[in-house]
Scaffold this motif. Structure first.
Motif, PDB file in Angstrom:
ATOM      1  N   GLY A 122       2.087  36.925  28.117  1.00  0.00           N
ATOM      2  CA  GLY A 122       3.367  37.005  27.407  1.00  0.00           C
ATOM      3  C   GLY A 122       4.603  37.135  28.274  1.00  0.00           C
ATOM      4  O   GLY A 122       5.692  37.382  27.763  1.00  0.00           O
ATOM      5  N   ARG A 123       4.460  36.975  29.582  1.00  0.00           N
ATOM      6  CA  ARG A 123       5.601  37.042  30.500  1.00  0.00           C
ATOM      7  C   ARG A 123       5.832  35.673  31.128  1.00  0.00           C
ATOM      8  O   ARG A 123       4.899  34.892  31.273  1.00  0.00           O
ATOM      9  CB  ARG A 123       5.316  38.036  31.628  1.00  0.00           C
ATOM     10  N   PRO A 124       7.070  35.383  31.554  1.00  0.00           N
ATOM     11  CA  PRO A 124       7.286  34.155  32.324  1.00  0.00           C
ATOM     12  C   PRO A 124       6.414  34.187  33.581  1.00  0.00           C
ATOM     13  O   PRO A 124       6.109  35.259  34.109  1.00  0.00           O
ATOM     14  CB  PRO A 124       8.772  34.207  32.688  1.00  0.00           C
ATOM     15  N   VAL A 125       6.032  33.010  34.055  1.00  0.00           N
ATOM     16  CA  VAL A 125       5.150  32.897  35.210  1.00  0.00           C
ATOM     17  C   VAL A 125       5.802  32.003  36.261  1.00  0.00           C
ATOM     18  O   VAL A 125       6.229  30.890  35.958  1.00  0.00           O
ATOM     19  CB  VAL A 125       3.775  32.302  34.817  1.00  0.00           C
ATOM     20  N   LEU A 126       5.857  32.511  37.486  1.00  0.00           N
ATOM     21  CA  LEU A 126       6.348  31.738  38.622  1.00  0.00           C
ATOM     22  C   LEU A 126       5.169  31.328  39.491  1.00  0.00           C
ATOM     23  O   LEU A 126       4.448  32.194  40.006  1.00  0.00           O
ATOM     24  CB  LEU A 126       7.309  32.567  39.478  1.00  0.00           C
ATOM     25  N   ALA A 127       4.961  30.028  39.641  1.00  0.00           N
ATOM     26  CA  ALA A 127       3.946  29.549  40.578  1.00  0.00           C
ATOM     27  C   ALA A 127       4.509  29.723  41.981  1.00  0.00           C
ATOM     28  O   ALA A 127       5.602  29.245  42.283  1.00  0.00           O
ATOM     29  CB  ALA A 127       3.634  28.084  40.307  1.00  0.00           C
ATOM     30  N   CYS A 128       3.776  30.434  42.844  1.00  0.00           N
ATOM     31  CA  CYS A 128       4.261  30.718  44.198  1.00  0.00           C
ATOM     32  C   CYS A 128       3.244  30.247  45.236  1.00  0.00           C
ATOM     33  O   CYS A 128       2.045  30.218  44.983  1.00  0.00           O
ATOM     34  CB  CYS A 128       4.482  32.217  44.381  1.00  0.00           C
ATOM     35  N   HIS A 129       3.766  29.904  46.391  1.00  0.00           N
ATOM     36  CA  HIS A 129       2.919  29.585  47.545  1.00  0.00           C
ATOM     37  C   HIS A 129       3.526  30.284  48.754  1.00  0.00           C
ATOM     38  O   HIS A 129       4.714  30.105  49.043  1.00  0.00           O
ATOM     39  CB  HIS A 129       2.845  28.076  47.774  1.00  0.00           C
ATOM     40  N   GLY A 138       5.745  28.932  33.946  1.00  0.00           N
ATOM     41  CA  GLY A 138       5.219  29.252  32.626  1.00  0.00           C
ATOM     42  C   GLY A 138       6.267  29.967  31.795  1.00  0.00           C
ATOM     43  O   GLY A 138       6.883  30.926  32.263  1.00  0.00           O
ATOM     44  N   LEU A 139       6.458  29.492  30.590  1.00  0.00           N
ATOM     45  CA  LEU A 139       7.439  30.082  29.682  1.00  0.00           C
ATOM     46  C   LEU A 139       6.742  30.526  28.401  1.00  0.00           C
ATOM     47  O   LEU A 139       6.231  29.691  27.651  1.00  0.00           O
ATOM     48  CB  LEU A 139       8.526  29.068  29.334  1.00  0.00           C
TER      49      LEU A 139
END
Length: 189
Positions: A122-129, A138-139
């Motif tokens: 249920g939270r925004p998701v930041l794809a990180c490297h 992700g929204l």
């Protein structure tokens, strides 16, 4: 259900032409490569396109994505995001969307599925490297209304509090590689 949306309605001004049709070393177009990682990873998949985009419509038909025509695409990414949010809100039981960019040809399918899985929190998701945030993002559905009124070059970063996002560290350098210029394309191996 988690939906996927790839934004492909921009003008690509720095590329000096329709970069979506540029060929990659493997023979795919940039748009096809940007969409490939999303195929089969999500409940529904849409591609935001310029109005009357024959190239994009044909790709959607071939790959099974839903075309979303954005008639105000030349006015900035905000309109494309609003179009994507309106579509996602129309889907029954949509809990969120994985938002990708068409000019990111090296994102891996497992990255899309991991961002989608993380959205169930249920939270925004930041794809990180390696600690750097990239795309896809992700929204959760709770964020969709904030995107509906976006216009111009106002992106999701201006509508959401990304400091509250889940930072998902991934072994995928493709989340940081976008193609903005012909030189960027020529550096691909």
């Amino acid at each position: 259900m988690i939906a996927g949306v790839v934004l492909a309605a921009g003008e690509g001004r720095r590329f000096c032409g329709d970069k979506r049709q540029a060929l990659l070393p493997d023979g795919r177009t940039l748009l096809e490569a940007g969409l490939d990682a999303f195929i089969g990873q999500l409940g529904e998949l849409a591609l935001v396109l310029p109005d009357d985009d024959v190239f994009g419509m044909e790709l959607c038909r071939r790959l099974g994505a839903r075309p979303l025509a954005c008639r105000l695409n030349r006015a900035g990414i905000g309109h494309s995001l609003a179009c994507a949010a309106a579509w996602a809100m129309s889907l029954p039981q949509c809990r969120g969307m994985v938002l990708g960019l068409a000019d990111m040809p090296r994102v891996q399918p497992h990255t899309v599925s991991q961002v989608a899985a993380a959205l169930w929190h249920g939270r925004p998701v930041l794809a990180c490297h390696q600690g750097r945030a990239g795309h896809p993002r992700g929204l959760p559905a709770a964020c969709f209304p904030a995107l509906l009124d976006l216009t111009g070059d106002v992106g999701a970063r201006d509508a959401l509090d990304w400091s509250q996002a889940l930072r998902l560290e991934l072994d995928d350098p493709g989340v940081l590689l976008d193609i903005d210029t012909v030189a960027d394309l020529q550096r691909l191996d």
